[in-house]
Scaffold this active site. Sequence first.
Site, PDB file in Angstrom:
ATOM      1  N   LYS A  18      -6.188 -16.480  47.041  1.00 31.94           N
ATOM      2  CA  LYS A  18      -5.379 -15.535  47.949  1.00 31.94           C
ATOM      3  C   LYS A  18      -5.781 -15.353  49.612  1.00 31.94           C
ATOM      4  CE  LYS A  18      -1.016 -16.265  45.760  1.00 31.94           C
ATOM      5  NZ  LYS A  18      -1.932 -16.285  44.565  1.00 31.94           N
ATOM      6  N   LYS A  69      -3.197 -29.125  39.845  1.00 32.60           N
ATOM      7  CA  LYS A  69      -2.242 -28.298  38.600  1.00 32.60           C
ATOM      8  C   LYS A  69      -0.647 -28.606  39.114  1.00 32.60           C
ATOM      9  CE  LYS A  69      -1.151 -23.173  37.694  1.00 32.60           C
ATOM     10  NZ  LYS A  69      -1.010 -22.829  38.644  1.00 32.60           N
ATOM     11  N   LYS A  85       4.281 -23.473  41.184  1.00 31.55           N
ATOM     12  CA  LYS A  85       5.192 -23.182  42.622  1.00 31.55           C
ATOM     13  C   LYS A  85       4.896 -23.460  43.700  1.00 31.55           C
ATOM     14  CE  LYS A  85       5.719 -19.362  39.684  1.00 31.55           C
ATOM     15  NZ  LYS A  85       6.515 -19.146  38.608  1.00 31.55           N
TER      16      LYS A  85
HETATM   17  P1  ADP Z   1       2.824 -20.526  39.358  1.00 36.50           P
HETATM   18  O1  ADP Z   1       1.412 -20.715  38.778  1.00 36.50           O
HETATM   19  O2  ADP Z   1       4.083 -21.370  39.058  1.00 36.50           O
HETATM   20  O3  ADP Z   1       3.179 -19.962  39.951  1.00 36.50           O
HETATM   21  P2  ADP Z   1       2.587 -18.879  37.490  1.00 36.50           P
HETATM   22  O4  ADP Z   1       1.600 -17.822  38.098  1.00 36.50           O
HETATM   23  O5  ADP Z   1       3.638 -17.154  37.350  1.00 36.50           O
HETATM   24  O6  ADP Z   1       3.730 -19.784  37.224  1.00 36.50           O
HETATM   25  O7  ADP Z   1       2.350 -18.637  35.946  1.00 36.50           O
HETATM   26  C1  ADP Z   1       3.408 -17.915  34.747  1.00 36.50           C
HETATM   27  C2  ADP Z   1       2.308 -18.566  33.261  1.00 36.50           C
HETATM   28  O8  ADP Z   1       2.370 -19.906  33.077  1.00 36.50           O
HETATM   29  C3  ADP Z   1       1.203 -18.044  33.086  1.00 36.50           C
HETATM   30  O9  ADP Z   1       0.691 -18.392  31.450  1.00 36.50           O
HETATM   31  C4  ADP Z   1       0.980 -20.173  33.551  1.00 36.50           C
HETATM   32  O10 ADP Z   1      -0.496 -19.685  32.881  1.00 36.50           O
HETATM   33  C5  ADP Z   1       1.177 -20.862  32.510  1.00 36.50           C
HETATM   34  N1  ADP Z   1       0.868 -21.802  34.146  1.00 36.50           N
HETATM   35  C6  ADP Z   1       1.247 -22.502  35.305  1.00 36.50           C
HETATM   36  N2  ADP Z   1       1.271 -23.254  35.625  1.00 36.50           N
HETATM   37  C7  ADP Z   1       0.816 -23.934  34.530  1.00 36.50           C
HETATM   38  C8  ADP Z   1      -0.270 -25.296  34.695  1.00 36.50           C
HETATM   39  N3  ADP Z   1       0.094 -26.521  35.662  1.00 36.50           N
HETATM   40  N4  ADP Z   1      -0.237 -25.444  33.532  1.00 36.50           N
HETATM   41  C9  ADP Z   1      -0.411 -24.824  32.185  1.00 36.50           C
HETATM   42  N5  ADP Z   1      -0.133 -23.004  32.496  1.00 36.50           N
HETATM   43  C10 ADP Z   1       0.598 -23.111  33.771  1.00 36.50           C
END
Ligand code: ADP
Length: 329
Positions: A111, A194, A197
Amino acid sequence: METVVSGIRSTGNLHLGNYFGALRNFIKMQESANCYFFIADYHSLTTHPDPAALHGNVRSILAEYLAAGLDPEKSAIFIQSDMPQVAELYLLLNMHAYIGELERTASFKEKMRKHADNVNAGLLTYPTLMAADILIHRADKVPVGKDQEQHLEMTRKFARRFNTKYGVNYFPEPEPYNFGSDLVKVPGLDGSGKMGKSEGNGIYLADSDTDIRKKVMRAVTDSGPTEPNSEMPETIRNIFTLLEIVSSPDTVAYFRERYADCSIRYGDLKKQLAEDIIATVAPIRERIVAIQNDDVYLSQVARRGAERAQESARKTIAEVREIMGIKRF
Ligand code: ADP
Ligand code: TRP
């Protein structure tokens, strides 16, 4: 009975990474454990979302949770900001969280690089707030994706430190959890590691069949293997990783064989992948549409979830205050 806690930030709609990394595991666990699942709206404030959009985001994620199969009869489903006890535990845990370790967190360093103009204290203490979410219910297991591994390590460290500091055996050390295997990382189809969002490569639970087909057909590939049994480049491996998540073992084996003998046609592979993603997503999407406009139901779920979660949180806060020597006159 085991206690399970997990949450997802309220910054956008749910994608396949959220679903297969966290939500689906949690949904399975609600059959047999004491489950708390929440929307992390406080966490989303680190990036200063538009106040006019915040509530709508929380609302649509709540509808998506329910559509995906979270059951308010079995789990406490709630909004993080409905829990003043979490804010209090966050404050108390911060007294034992050291600047050095917070600065070394990978997500913080990332970040710092990406948003050098907004390195706020909430971002630095993101892992303490996450630890508070988990420890407030004295959780044993936390279903999350691989990217959250370090945050969970920090939660365990904070729990251990609290226990040692006050000479108690109060907080269990919660384990990150994925059914039957290692934590998963759902890949993107744009050649990046990965799906996420912020990566802009999400396939969403709310996407139409047409959107899903378009996104999958655009997946980055190459000109195909030229030698039998050659190693896959990352882009192709990512497609296979997704296929393993959504398709049957027979389907995966079929395309692996075609890759190994160089007869694979990526068009066929992508078509199959798109159809198998649609088979997962379409029923959820239909339920999202039905639930989304049911204001009465959504507020009933959030209120009831908050009551249940607060009951457990109030008990923890009273005990933590006692352990730390905070007394009322
Ligand atoms: P993002 O990464 O899309 O911003 P979050 O950080 O809010 O989403 O993640 C919420 C949950 O979803 C967490 O448990 C995170 O580990 C899981 N998660 C997000 N992206 C992935 C991914 N590509 N593969 C596996 N788990 C994921
Ligand atoms: N930090 C998690 C993420 O970005 C979301 C989250 C906040 C969480 N609090 C949590 C996940 C507690 C599990 C448990 O994905």
